[in-house]
Design a protein around this motif. Structure first.
Motif, PDB file in Angstrom:
ATOM      1  N   GLU A 121       0.822  -1.209   0.000  1.00 18.04           N
ATOM      2  CA  GLU A 121       0.000   0.000   0.000  1.00 18.04           C
ATOM      3  C   GLU A 121       0.861   1.266   0.000  1.00 18.04           C
ATOM      4  OE1 GLU A 121      -3.205   0.268  -0.537  1.00 18.04           O
ATOM      5  OE2 GLU A 121      -3.478  -1.899  -0.607  1.00 18.04           O
ATOM      6  N   TYR A 122       1.972   1.230   0.735  1.00 16.53           N
ATOM      7  CA  TYR A 122       2.902   2.369   0.744  1.00 16.53           C
ATOM      8  C   TYR A 122       3.465   2.600  -0.662  1.00 16.53           C
ATOM      9  CZ  TYR A 122       7.264   4.929   1.365  1.00 16.53           C
ATOM     10  OH  TYR A 122       8.289   5.827   1.234  1.00 16.53           O
ATOM     11  N   LEU A 123       3.936   1.522  -1.286  1.00 13.08           N
ATOM     12  CA  LEU A 123       4.499   1.630  -2.624  1.00 13.08           C
ATOM     13  C   LEU A 123       3.450   2.085  -3.630  1.00 13.08           C
ATOM     14  CD1 LEU A 123       6.987   1.259  -4.403  1.00 13.08           C
ATOM     15  CD2 LEU A 123       6.384  -1.172  -4.612  1.00 13.08           C
ATOM     16  N   LEU A 124       2.249   1.542  -3.546  1.00 13.04           N
ATOM     17  CA  LEU A 124       1.172   1.940  -4.439  1.00 13.04           C
ATOM     18  C   LEU A 124       0.857   3.426  -4.283  1.00 13.04           C
ATOM     19  CD1 LEU A 124      -1.028   1.288  -6.510  1.00 13.04           C
ATOM     20  CD2 LEU A 124      -2.500   0.602  -4.589  1.00 13.04           C
ATOM     21  N   GLN A 125       0.788   3.890  -3.054  1.00 20.86           N
ATOM     22  CA  GLN A 125       0.499   5.296  -2.802  1.00 20.86           C
ATOM     23  C   GLN A 125       1.575   6.192  -3.416  1.00 20.86           C
ATOM     24  OE1 GLN A 125       2.321   7.122   0.049  1.00 20.86           O
ATOM     25  NE2 GLN A 125       1.378   8.952  -0.733  1.00 20.86           N
ATOM     26  N   LYS A 126       2.819   5.746  -3.390  1.00 17.78           N
ATOM     27  CA  LYS A 126       3.923   6.536  -3.952  1.00 17.78           C
ATOM     28  C   LYS A 126       3.863   6.580  -5.482  1.00 17.78           C
ATOM     29  CE  LYS A 126       7.386   7.648  -1.701  1.00 17.78           C
ATOM     30  NZ  LYS A 126       7.800   8.916  -1.129  1.00 17.78           N
ATOM     31  N   VAL A 127       3.645   5.441  -6.126  1.00 26.98           N
ATOM     32  CA  VAL A 127       3.740   5.378  -7.586  1.00 26.98           C
ATOM     33  C   VAL A 127       2.428   5.671  -8.306  1.00 26.98           C
ATOM     34  CG1 VAL A 127       5.681   3.764  -7.520  1.00 26.98           C
ATOM     35  CG2 VAL A 127       3.366   2.862  -7.781  1.00 26.98           C
ATOM     36  N   GLU A 128       1.327   5.620  -7.590  1.00 29.10           N
ATOM     37  CA  GLU A 128       0.013   5.763  -8.229  1.00 29.10           C
ATOM     38  C   GLU A 128      -0.109   6.993  -9.128  1.00 29.10           C
ATOM     39  OE1 GLU A 128      -4.633   5.026  -7.064  1.00 29.10           O
ATOM     40  OE2 GLU A 128      -3.239   5.600  -5.468  1.00 29.10           O
ATOM     41  N   PRO A 129       0.340   8.172  -8.709  1.00 26.84           N
ATOM     42  CA  PRO A 129       0.190   9.334  -9.604  1.00 26.84           C
ATOM     43  C   PRO A 129       0.938   9.183 -10.932  1.00 26.84           C
ATOM     44  CG  PRO A 129       0.709  10.044  -7.366  1.00 26.84           C
ATOM     45  CD  PRO A 129       0.874   8.557  -7.396  1.00 26.84           C
ATOM     46  N   LEU A 130       2.023   8.432 -10.933  1.00 29.65           N
ATOM     47  CA  LEU A 130       2.807   8.277 -12.157  1.00 29.65           C
ATOM     48  C   LEU A 130       2.311   7.162 -13.071  1.00 29.65           C
ATOM     49  CD1 LEU A 130       6.450   8.772 -10.827  1.00 29.65           C
ATOM     50  CD2 LEU A 130       4.975  10.431 -11.947  1.00 29.65           C
ATOM     51  N   ILE A 131       1.539   6.231 -12.535  1.00 25.58           N
ATOM     52  CA  ILE A 131       1.139   5.070 -13.347  1.00 25.58           C
ATOM     53  C   ILE A 131      -0.358   5.013 -13.615  1.00 25.58           C
ATOM     54  CG2 ILE A 131       3.149   3.740 -12.610  1.00 25.58           C
ATOM     55  CD1 ILE A 131       1.294   2.085 -10.809  1.00 25.58           C
ATOM     56  N   THR A 132      -1.103   6.013 -13.173  1.00 22.53           N
ATOM     57  CA  THR A 132      -2.547   6.047 -13.408  1.00 22.53           C
ATOM     58  C   THR A 132      -2.824   6.461 -14.846  1.00 22.53           C
ATOM     59  OG1 THR A 132      -2.996   6.583 -11.108  1.00 22.53           O
ATOM     60  CG2 THR A 132      -4.722   7.113 -12.700  1.00 22.53           C
ATOM     61  N   LYS A 133      -3.720   5.743 -15.486  1.00 24.64           N
ATOM     62  CA  LYS A 133      -4.142   6.040 -16.861  1.00 24.64           C
ATOM     63  C   LYS A 133      -5.617   6.410 -16.868  1.00 24.64           C
ATOM     64  CE  LYS A 133      -0.152   4.950 -18.469  1.00 24.64           C
ATOM     65  NZ  LYS A 133       0.769   5.989 -18.817  1.00 24.64           N
ATOM     66  N   GLN A 134      -6.028   7.127 -17.884  1.00 25.80           N
ATOM     67  CA  GLN A 134      -7.413   7.561 -18.020  1.00 25.80           C
ATOM     68  C   GLN A 134      -8.253   6.495 -18.724  1.00 25.80           C
ATOM     69  OE1 GLN A 134      -8.822  10.490 -16.914  1.00 25.80           O
ATOM     70  NE2 GLN A 134      -6.872  10.789 -15.864  1.00 25.80           N
ATOM     71  N   ASP A 135      -9.479   6.324 -18.256  1.00 28.67           N
ATOM     72  CA  ASP A 135     -10.437   5.497 -18.974  1.00 28.67           C
ATOM     73  C   ASP A 135     -10.798   6.207 -20.277  1.00 28.67           C
ATOM     74  OD1 ASP A 135     -10.524   3.724 -16.834  1.00 28.67           O
ATOM     75  OD2 ASP A 135     -12.341   4.605 -15.981  1.00 28.67           O
ATOM     76  N   THR A 136     -11.173   5.438 -21.284  1.00 24.10           N
ATOM     77  CA  THR A 136     -11.652   6.012 -22.541  1.00 24.10           C
ATOM     78  C   THR A 136     -13.058   5.487 -22.801  1.00 24.10           C
ATOM     79  OG1 THR A 136     -10.887   4.228 -23.991  1.00 24.10           O
ATOM     80  CG2 THR A 136      -9.277   5.955 -23.431  1.00 24.10           C
ATOM     81  N   HIS A 137     -13.684   6.002 -23.842  1.00 24.79           N
ATOM     82  CA  HIS A 137     -15.012   5.496 -24.197  1.00 24.79           C
ATOM     83  C   HIS A 137     -14.933   4.083 -24.784  1.00 24.79           C
ATOM     84  CE1 HIS A 137     -13.648   7.215 -28.005  1.00 24.79           C
ATOM     85  NE2 HIS A 137     -14.515   6.427 -28.604  1.00 24.79           N
ATOM     86  N   LEU A 138     -13.731   3.643 -25.155  1.00 29.48           N
ATOM     87  CA  LEU A 138     -13.543   2.300 -25.703  1.00 29.48           C
ATOM     88  C   LEU A 138     -13.273   1.243 -24.640  1.00 29.48           C
ATOM     89  CD1 LEU A 138     -11.312   3.158 -28.792  1.00 29.48           C
ATOM     90  CD2 LEU A 138     -13.773   2.675 -28.759  1.00 29.48           C
ATOM     91  N   ARG A 139     -12.572   1.644 -23.552  1.00 29.97           N
ATOM     92  CA  ARG A 139     -12.227   0.657 -22.526  1.00 29.97           C
ATOM     93  C   ARG A 139     -11.823   1.336 -21.228  1.00 29.97           C
ATOM     94  NH1 ARG A 139      -8.107  -0.145 -26.425  1.00 29.97           N
ATOM     95  NH2 ARG A 139      -6.271   1.043 -25.902  1.00 29.97           N
ATOM     96  N   LEU A 140     -11.916   0.547 -20.153  1.00 32.33           N
ATOM     97  CA  LEU A 140     -11.472   1.009 -18.852  1.00 32.33           C
ATOM     98  C   LEU A 140      -9.964   0.811 -18.742  1.00 32.33           C
ATOM     99  CD1 LEU A 140     -14.240  -0.560 -16.584  1.00 32.33           C
ATOM    100  CD2 LEU A 140     -14.073   1.808 -17.378  1.00 32.33           C
TER     101      LEU A 140
END
Length: 126
Positions: free
Chosen positions: A43-62
């Motif tokens: 959870e600590y690691l996820l909290q650190k990297v989440e802003p850099l690895i988050t992608k946007q959903d599109t109308h074609l796919r999540l």
């Protein structure tokens, strides 16, 4: 159809959607063994990297979630498993895996290098 039908069922039937959630709620020792780290560390690691690895959903796919991206990468690093094998486990195409793993590794390195990586001060003299 641009996605194989068995891959399209990732959100319902995939490893991350099923077994990981079961391990997390029923057997934390096996969960930690699978991740090779405690849930707290994950959870600590996820909290650190989440802003850099988050992608946007599109109308074609999540988009693939940051948690799933991180878990895929940690599984690769822990086991050295090949992308084709991870494809069947996570129901993520090899081409996508080949983009996710380097991206997440880069994010981990970028965010943690100053805290966890020591660089030698040794200088080679001529």
């Amino acid at each position: 159809m641009w996605v194989r039908s068995w891959i399209s069922r990732r959100l319902d039937s995939g490893f991350f959607a099923q077994l990981v959630k079961e391990l997390h709620s029923e057997d934390m020792n096996s969960y930690a063994n699978f991740l090779r780290m405690s849930n707290k560390d994950y959870e600590y690691l996820l909290q650190k990297v989440e802003p850099l690895i988050t992608k946007q959903d599109t109308h074609l796919r999540l988009a693939i979630s940051p948690s799933e991206r991180l878990m895929l990468t940690l599984r690769f690093l822990a086991t050295g498993d090949i992308y084709h094998s991870l494809q069947y486990l996570f129901r993520i195409p090899v081409t996508t895996i080949s983009r996710i793993i380097p991206e997440v590794c880069e994010a981990i390195f970028t965010l943690l290098k100053t805290d966890y990586l020591q660089v030698s001060n040794f200088r080679k003299t001529a």
